[in-house]
Enzyme design. Structure first.
Site, PDB file in Angstrom:
ATOM      1  N   GLY A  42       0.823  -1.191   0.000  1.00  0.00           N
ATOM      2  CA  GLY A  42       0.000   0.000   0.000  1.00  0.00           C
ATOM      3  C   GLY A  42       0.860   1.246   0.000  1.00  0.00           C
ATOM      4  O   GLY A  42       2.094   1.174  -0.018  1.00  0.00           O
ATOM      5  N   THR A  45       1.260   3.311   2.452  1.00  0.00           N
ATOM      6  CA  THR A  45       1.900   3.523   3.747  1.00  0.00           C
ATOM      7  C   THR A  45       2.635   2.292   4.241  1.00  0.00           C
ATOM      8  O   THR A  45       3.778   2.376   4.697  1.00  0.00           O
ATOM      9  CB  THR A  45       0.851   3.948   4.796  1.00  0.00           C
ATOM     10  OG1 THR A  45       0.185   5.132   4.343  1.00  0.00           O
ATOM     11  CG2 THR A  45       1.518   4.235   6.134  1.00  0.00           C
ATOM     12  N   ASP A  87      -5.418  -3.001  -5.142  1.00  0.00           N
ATOM     13  CA  ASP A  87      -5.851  -3.303  -3.776  1.00  0.00           C
ATOM     14  C   ASP A  87      -7.363  -3.467  -3.698  1.00  0.00           C
ATOM     15  O   ASP A  87      -7.865  -4.355  -2.987  1.00  0.00           O
ATOM     16  CB  ASP A  87      -5.377  -2.203  -2.817  1.00  0.00           C
ATOM     17  CG  ASP A  87      -5.822  -0.801  -3.228  1.00  0.00           C
ATOM     18  OD1 ASP A  87      -6.077  -0.569  -4.429  1.00  0.00           O
ATOM     19  OD2 ASP A  87      -5.898   0.071  -2.340  1.00  0.00           O
ATOM     20  N   THR A  97      -4.433   4.222   4.078  1.00  0.00           N
ATOM     21  CA  THR A  97      -4.046   5.581   3.701  1.00  0.00           C
ATOM     22  C   THR A  97      -5.244   6.323   3.137  1.00  0.00           C
ATOM     23  O   THR A  97      -5.475   7.495   3.435  1.00  0.00           O
ATOM     24  CB  THR A  97      -2.918   5.539   2.659  1.00  0.00           C
ATOM     25  OG1 THR A  97      -1.840   4.754   3.169  1.00  0.00           O
ATOM     26  CG2 THR A  97      -2.413   6.936   2.355  1.00  0.00           C
TER      27      THR A  97
END
Length: 258
Positions: free
Chosen positions: A8, A10, A109, A132
């Site tokens: 991802g 983050t 995702d 995020t």
């Protein structure tokens, strides 16, 4: 064995499946410029601590929303694992219809989550992923991805509030006991936490009204556990949605399972 990588904006997750169960999972901060060699050094230590080795791996699947990292993750798999990775979005069969105007623009995702949620939960679904960004997506009864909504993640909101308002401090994310704050910190914590609960509740209600059918709401992501018991709008908290989706996609693209 299969190494599944979900990256991802983050955090990144690395997980190992032995054909029966997930035997190890690790998380690290996402660094777009981390090289294949750096990944290998880090993973070698974690594998050793878990009694695993690269030699036992015979497959790798990668889902990343950070395009500049895919090159290094692919090299990690090729150079150190000795396998050609499956990369979501690159000629990988998903096994579900993507019913949106521009399928190529949908983040991997969100697709992985749709597949992972559909594999474990029946009926039309709303999948809430708190990371995020906060994504609230619709999965049809047949597993098809039918779009959704994207909002800033709660941590982004906390940081933006602190950065843009000179007199507002940076506050820890927590669930306040009351909605009405009696000082600046508690007022900010209430606004952030209960504001996000209201956002989730409101979006779920609007999606259900627009769809006109009963839907099961599944929450996942690092922050979702904090919201799950704060609202009746969420039916189930499922932390394994993403890795389940990666495993399902791998199996759909491989003649031999890990």
């Amino acid at each position: 064995m299969l190494l599944a990588i979900e990256q991802g904006n983050t955090n990144s997750m690395f997980a190992v499946h032995d054909g029966t169960t997930w035997v190890a999972q690790w998380r690290s901060a996402t660094e777009a410029n981390r090289t294949a060699d750096e990944y290998a050094v880090w993973l070698t230590q974690l594998f050793a601590m878990s009694g695993l080795s690269f030699e036992a791996l015979d497959a790798c699947i990668v889902s990343s929303v950070v395009p500049q990292s895919v090159f290094n993750l692919r090299n990690l798999s090729r150079r150190y694992l000795g396998v050609e990775p499956l990369v979501i979005g690159e000629n990988v069969a998903l096994g579900i219809p993507i019913r949106v105007d521009k399928p190529s623009e949908v983040g991997s995702d969100r697709i992985v989550n749709a597949i992972g949620a559909h594999a474990a939960h029946s009926g039309p679904l709303i999948v809430v992923d708190s990371g995020t960004a906060t994504t609230i997506d619709v999965v049809a009864a047949d597993g098809g991805f039918e779009g959704g909504a994207i909002a800033p993640g709660i941590h982004l909101s906390v940081e933006a509030l602190h950065a843009a308002a000179a007199k507002l401090p940076r506050v820890a994310l927590r669930r306040p006991g009351r909605v009405i704050g009696t000082d600046t910190v508690s007022a900010m914590q209430s606004g952030v936490f209960w504001g996000y609960v209201a956002l989730i509740e409101g979006m779920i209600a609007r999606i259900k009204a627009e769809r006109g059918e009963p839907m099961t709401v599944v929450a996942t992501g690092g922050i979702a556990a904090l919201f799950y018991d704060a609202t009746a709008a969420i039916d189930d908290f499922d932390p394994d949605v993403t890795i389940r989706g990666l495993l399902e996609i791998y199996r759909r693209n491989s003649s031999s399972r890990p």
